[in-house]
Enzyme design. Structure first.
Site, PDB file in Angstrom:
ATOM      1  N   GLU A 254       0.920  -1.081  -0.085  1.00 54.44           N
ATOM      2  CA  GLU A 254       0.117  -0.026   0.025  1.00 54.44           C
ATOM      3  C   GLU A 254       0.821   1.218   0.025  1.00 54.44           C
ATOM      4  OE1 GLU A 254      -2.543   2.134  -0.856  1.00 54.44           O
ATOM      5  OE2 GLU A 254      -3.630   0.316  -0.074  1.00 54.44           O
ATOM      6  N   ASP A 258       1.089   4.161  -3.022  1.00 54.94           N
ATOM      7  CA  ASP A 258       0.765   5.268  -2.928  1.00 54.94           C
ATOM      8  C   ASP A 258       1.723   6.292  -3.372  1.00 54.94           C
ATOM      9  OD1 ASP A 258      -1.868   4.607  -2.129  1.00 54.94           O
ATOM     10  OD2 ASP A 258      -1.247   4.908   0.055  1.00 54.94           O
ATOM     11  N   SER A 454      -7.197   1.840  -3.917  1.00 52.26           N
ATOM     12  CA  SER A 454      -6.137   2.377  -3.420  1.00 52.26           C
ATOM     13  C   SER A 454      -5.442   3.082  -4.454  1.00 52.26           C
ATOM     14  CB  SER A 454      -5.170   1.399  -2.615  1.00 52.26           C
ATOM     15  OG  SER A 454      -5.618   1.053  -1.561  1.00 52.26           O
TER      16      SER A 454
END
Length: 536
Positions: A254, A258, A454
């Site tokens: 994650e 990002d 995400s």
């Protein structure tokens, strides 16, 4: 149940319920020292929400930080009352943040249970041990109008990262579902992001509730893209730190996703990564710290973590939503992933649910599509729904908590399929999220392809950083503008309507829908529309 001190009352919205399969191990150590965050009321009441409801004509209206502090910071009187309460219960006041309206108190488990009229036990659930409570908290009656939430007594894991790794089935799947992947730059090109902009002078904040990144990975990744690596700084919240696990399938994936998407889109932007524990307190404190951080001063915040609305306490929903109000008033745009478990949001009660914080009316909820291209042109874009192959589906639906915002009133948001009530429709916009048409990233030394909503939040955050750079002013609270001008934006092709597919309970169609919101961006045409609006 603990004995409630005389003169105490229930703290509204503080009720917690234990997970159905949680097993109590024993009482919490009475001598363990812990910290809690106490959030206080806005002295201006609901004035901020009223101001934002009328922010329709164009983005960019906002308060200066000085104006915000003068009107909405915690009052000296309220702070003094909570400090007196802390002293009376032998609690230490570790910090006072007037802008965030937060005090941090510390004491032993025994002292804090006595102060807030609760009991704490250790529980085991799904292989994890946490300190938890059930039922409400209690506070002195004189604090009832002042305190809006107390967080940190219960440290159970709160949220999930909304990313999906491509399933192994993709390799042997039929041609029409075979895995393809893109670099963030290729996705930006397909969405016609404006060229010649780098995000210079902008700061993008990322909220992370676990995992970490390796600087070597980032250097290698951006060199492979032909880009100078962006400046990335870590900010510790409540003891959270950049702590890569070395496992790509962990929260490291994650964090890398990002940073690498936002950094590829806006390579000259400063990227501030706020690391916090994965608890209600950690999540909330990370958000308020990012919003009121005058050092990094992010103009856009990307959040790829969340949980179904039913998994939050009412005090957390209320307090975090008030923080997002503050961000909107300060001209900060917040992009939030809408979830990866379709219209159920992973809740097994045969009902539809939406993910929070994407369901807050003060954030830009980001849904997911399946994006296919040939010869650098989009040939197909439909709702992401890979449920049949175990690849997840975009979240989206109707909030059970937040009413329909004024700016969404003409968007033909349907009633909830649960009980026909009207509520905030999620998401607002969308972008490529199907792991079978995923993003190429580098995490823990391994190249892999991932999807999930995400990816959509940092994609939009990167785009907004570019738009902010070109306009010379942050967009801030973008939702009212997008909805008010939606027909015009469609005609100008600044937004691309996604009309095919479903996420389980809701189907796409012309105009807004509960799968892809208002659609996906044409970045260059959206910039032109915003510049035209600013000039008019």
């Amino acid at each position: 149940m603990p004995e409630i001190p005389k003169g105490f009352t229930r703290l509204a919205g503080s009720e917690r319920h234990l997970p159905a399969q949680a097993r109590q191990i024993g009482p919490a150590d009475p001598n363990e020292r812990i910290e809690v965050s106490v959030y206080l009321r806005d002295p201006a009441g609901s004035a901020l929400a009223g101001q934002l409801e009328h922010q329709i004509s164009q983005p960019g209206q906002r308060l200066s930080r000085e104006e915000y502090l003068a009107q909405h910071s915690a009052s000296s009187e309220d702070i003094a009352r909570v400090e007196a309460f802390a002293r009376a219960h032998q609690l230490e006041v570790l910090a006072v943040d007037r802008a965030a309206r937060r005090l941090v108190l510390a004491g032993t488990v025994s002292q804090l249970c006595s102060a807030f009229g609760t009991e704490l036990h250790y529980y085991e659930h799904e292989g994890q041990t946490f300190r938890g409570r059930s039922g409400p908290l209690h506070i002195p009656q004189e604090l009832e109008p002042i305190v809006v939430g107390v967080f940190g007594l219960d440290d159970r894991p709160q949220a999930q990262p909304h990313l999906r790794f491509a399933s192994a089935a993709g390799a042997s799947a039929p041609v029409e579902t075979a895995t393809v992947s893109y670099t963030p730059l290729q996705v930006a090109q397909l969405y016609n992001f404006p060229s010649g902009l780098t995000g210079s002078g902008q700061c993008i904040a990322l909220i992370e509730l676990g995992g970490g990144y390796n600087s070597e990975d980032l250097t290698t990744y951006f060199q492979q893209l032909g880009l100078k690596p962006p400046t990335v700084v870590s900010v510790s919240v409540d003891g959270g730190e950049n702590s890569p696990t070395g496992e790509p399938n962990s929260a490291d994936g994650e964090v890398a996703l990002d940073i690498e998407i936002a950094g590829a889109i806006a390579p000259a932007a400063r990227i501030a990564v706020y690391f916090a524990p994965n608890t209600e307190r950690g999540f909330l404190d990370a958000i308020t710290q990012a919003i009121h951080d005058t050092t990094n001063a992010p103009a856009v915040i990307s959040i790829s973590w969340g949980a179904p609305e039913v998994d939050w306490t009412r005090q957390a929903l209320t307090t975090m939503n008030e923080a997002f109000q503050a961000a909107a008033s300060l001209g900060i745009t917040i992009c939030v992933a809408a979830g990866d478990n379709g219209s159920s949001d992973g809740v097994n009660d045969q009902k539809a649910h939406v993910d929070f914080p994407a369901s807050s009316p003060y954030v830009l909820g980001c849904g997911g599509t399946r994006l296919e291209a040939q010869n650098r042109q989009v040939v197909s874009e439909v709702v992401w729904n890979g449920t049949a192959s175990g690849d997840g589906a975009t979240g989206g639906g109707i909030s059970d908590v937040f009413p329909l915002p004024a700016w969404q009133a003409n968007a033909h948001v349907p009633p909830s399929i649960n009980d026909q009530h009207q509520g905030r429709g999620v998401p607002d916009v969308a972008g490529n999220a199907d792991p079978q048409t995923g993003y190429q990233i580098l995490v823990d030394g391994q190249s892999t392809s991932v999807g999930g909503t995400s990816a959509v939040a940092p994609l939009w955050a990167g785009l907004i950083a570019l738009l902010n750079q070109r306009r010379g002013q942050s967009l801030g609270y973008l939702n009212p503008f997008l909805y008010q001008h939606y027909t015009q934006l469609l005609q100008q092709k600044a937004l691309r309507d996604v009309t095919s597919g479903n996420n389980g309970g809701y189907s796409a169609g012309p105009g807004w829908d509960a799968c892809t919101g208002l659609g996906t961006p044409d970045g260059t045409l959206l910039l032109q529309a915003l510049l035209t609006s600013s000039a008019s």
